[in-house]
Design a protein around this motif. Structure first.
Motif, short mmCIF file in Angstrom:
data_model
loop_
_atom_site.label_atom_id
_atom_site.label_comp_id
_atom_site.label_asym_id
_atom_site.label_seq_id
_atom_site.Cartn_x
_atom_site.Cartn_y
_atom_site.Cartn_z
N LYS A 138 -3.48 -1.63 -4.16
CA LYS A 138 -2.21 -2.38 -4.18
C LYS A 138 -2.28 -3.53 -5.16
O LYS A 138 -1.34 -3.79 -5.93
CB LYS A 138 -1.91 -2.90 -2.76
CG LYS A 138 -0.53 -3.53 -2.62
CD LYS A 138 -0.26 -3.88 -1.16
CE LYS A 138 1.15 -4.44 -1.01
NZ LYS A 138 1.45 -4.74 0.42
N LEU A 141 -2.18 -2.14 -8.85
CA LEU A 141 -0.86 -1.71 -9.28
C LEU A 141 0.05 -2.91 -9.54
O LEU A 141 0.82 -2.93 -10.50
CB LEU A 141 -0.24 -0.79 -8.23
CG LEU A 141 -0.90 0.60 -8.10
CD1 LEU A 141 -0.40 1.32 -6.86
CD2 LEU A 141 -0.65 1.42 -9.34
N ALA A 142 -0.07 -3.92 -8.68
CA ALA A 142 0.75 -5.13 -8.85
C ALA A 142 0.35 -5.87 -10.12
O ALA A 142 1.20 -6.39 -10.86
CB ALA A 142 0.58 -6.05 -7.64
N GLY A 145 1.95 -4.30 -12.99
CA GLY A 145 3.40 -4.24 -12.92
C GLY A 145 3.95 -2.89 -12.51
O GLY A 145 5.12 -2.59 -12.75
N PHE A 146 3.10 -2.06 -11.87
CA PHE A 146 3.54 -0.73 -11.44
C PHE A 146 4.01 -0.81 -9.98
O PHE A 146 3.26 -1.22 -9.10
CB PHE A 146 2.40 0.28 -11.55
CG PHE A 146 1.83 0.42 -12.93
CD1 PHE A 146 2.57 0.07 -14.05
CD2 PHE A 146 0.56 0.92 -13.13
CE1 PHE A 146 2.05 0.20 -15.33
CE2 PHE A 146 0.02 1.06 -14.40
CZ PHE A 146 0.77 0.69 -15.50
N THR A 147 5.23 -0.40 -9.72
CA THR A 147 5.79 -0.46 -8.37
C THR A 147 5.76 0.93 -7.75
O THR A 147 6.72 1.69 -7.82
CB THR A 147 7.23 -0.99 -8.40
OG1 THR A 147 8.01 -0.19 -9.31
CG2 THR A 147 7.26 -2.43 -8.89
N LEU A 148 4.63 1.27 -7.13
CA LEU A 148 4.46 2.56 -6.46
C LEU A 148 3.98 2.32 -5.04
O LEU A 148 3.23 1.39 -4.78
CB LEU A 148 3.44 3.43 -7.21
CG LEU A 148 3.75 3.83 -8.65
CD1 LEU A 148 2.55 4.53 -9.27
CD2 LEU A 148 4.97 4.73 -8.70
N ASP A 149 4.41 3.19 -4.13
CA ASP A 149 3.95 3.14 -2.75
C ASP A 149 2.54 3.72 -2.70
O ASP A 149 2.35 4.91 -2.99
CB ASP A 149 4.90 3.93 -1.86
CG ASP A 149 4.51 3.87 -0.38
OD1 ASP A 149 3.40 3.38 -0.07
OD2 ASP A 149 5.31 4.32 0.46
N GLU A 161 5.63 8.87 -12.85
CA GLU A 161 4.93 8.04 -11.87
C GLU A 161 3.47 8.47 -11.72
O GLU A 161 2.58 7.63 -11.54
CB GLU A 161 5.65 8.11 -10.52
CG GLU A 161 7.02 7.44 -10.54
CD GLU A 161 7.80 7.69 -9.26
OE1 GLU A 161 8.59 6.81 -8.86
OE2 GLU A 161 7.63 8.77 -8.65
N GLU A 191 9.18 2.22 -18.14
CA GLU A 191 7.75 2.35 -17.84
C GLU A 191 6.91 2.18 -19.11
O GLU A 191 5.85 1.56 -19.09
CB GLU A 191 7.48 3.70 -17.19
CG GLU A 191 8.08 3.84 -15.79
CD GLU A 191 8.10 5.28 -15.30
OE1 GLU A 191 8.22 5.48 -14.08
OE2 GLU A 191 8.02 6.20 -16.13
#
Length: 224
Positions: A138, A141-142, A145-149, A161, A191
């Motif tokens: 987490k 990814l933050a 700057g990647f916003t993925l679950d 993605e 992206e």
């Protein structure tokens, strides 16, 4: 005094940056030459772009740098020391990481599991620390700057993605030289813009970047 301290920090940062040099590199298969007399120097903090038609030798050169293949001729040096890699893992141990265009993700695993695949945090020396794994993924990814679950199985992501997961995994490996092979091929423009900022940030941190692309706008935008 402040100026002296600032100059010392800058000198220390420059000294920690990698210099990768190839001299007279050549590659032949069954007597057929596919690379001849390649001389290149990649310095930390610089973004280099490789371009060329299919069959020009880009992939062969990248395989040599990343430890997939040994050159038939020439020398390969890191910080002035001659090296010879026996495997991609050997190259990674020297700080050379490649992000392939072909995805190497495990579809049934989650985003977090794929981001840290092969580098999972462990507890008691043997068991994967799931909590630490999720937290680290987490945070990574933050950071980029990647916003993925992080709990979503990769198979449920669209191709763009999935490419971001591949990118995040490569970026987490603390590369000194990062090779990116067509990294925006499956990304949306938004992206791709994020990725460009990540690449610039890596260069500012002293990472040497080799960026392979067929997109002229990217080449002129990102290359030093």
């Amino acid at each position: 005094m402040a100026k002296q301290e600032s100059a010392l920090r800058a000198q220390q940062e420059n000294e920690s940056q990698v210099t990768v040099s190839l001299s007279g590199i050549g590659m032949s298969f069954s007597g057929v030459s596919v690379l001849r007399d390649v001389d290149l120097v990649f310095d930390g903090g610089e973004i280099h772009t490789l371009m060329g038609e299919n069959g020009a030798g880009k992939s062969t050169l990248v395989k040599i740098i990343s430890g997939v293949q040994k050159p038939t001729f020439g020398t390969f040096q890191i910080d002035g020391e001659t090296v010879s890699f026996d495997s991609p893992r050997d190259a990674e141990n020297h700080g050379i990481v490649i992000m392939h265009q072909e995805l190497s993700l495990i579809p049934e695993m989650t985003v977090a599991e794929n981001v840290l695949l092969g580098h999972e945090p462990r507890k008691f020396g043997a068991f994967i620390d799931r909590k630490a794994l999720r937290a680290k993924a987490k945070k990574a990814l933050a950071r980029f700057g990647f916003t993925l679950d992080i709990d979503t199985p990769v198979k449920d992501l669209r191709v763009g993605e999935q490419q971001l997961v591949e990118i995040a995994r490569a970026l987490l490996m603390n590369a000194r030289l990062l090779i990116m092979d067509e990294p925006t091929s499956a990304l949306s423009q938004a992206e791709a813009d994020i990725l460009m900022e990540v690449v610039r940030d890596l260069a500012l941190q002293g990472v040497a970047v080799v960026y392979i692309s067929h997109r002229m706008d990217e080449v002129f935008e990102i290359s030093d």
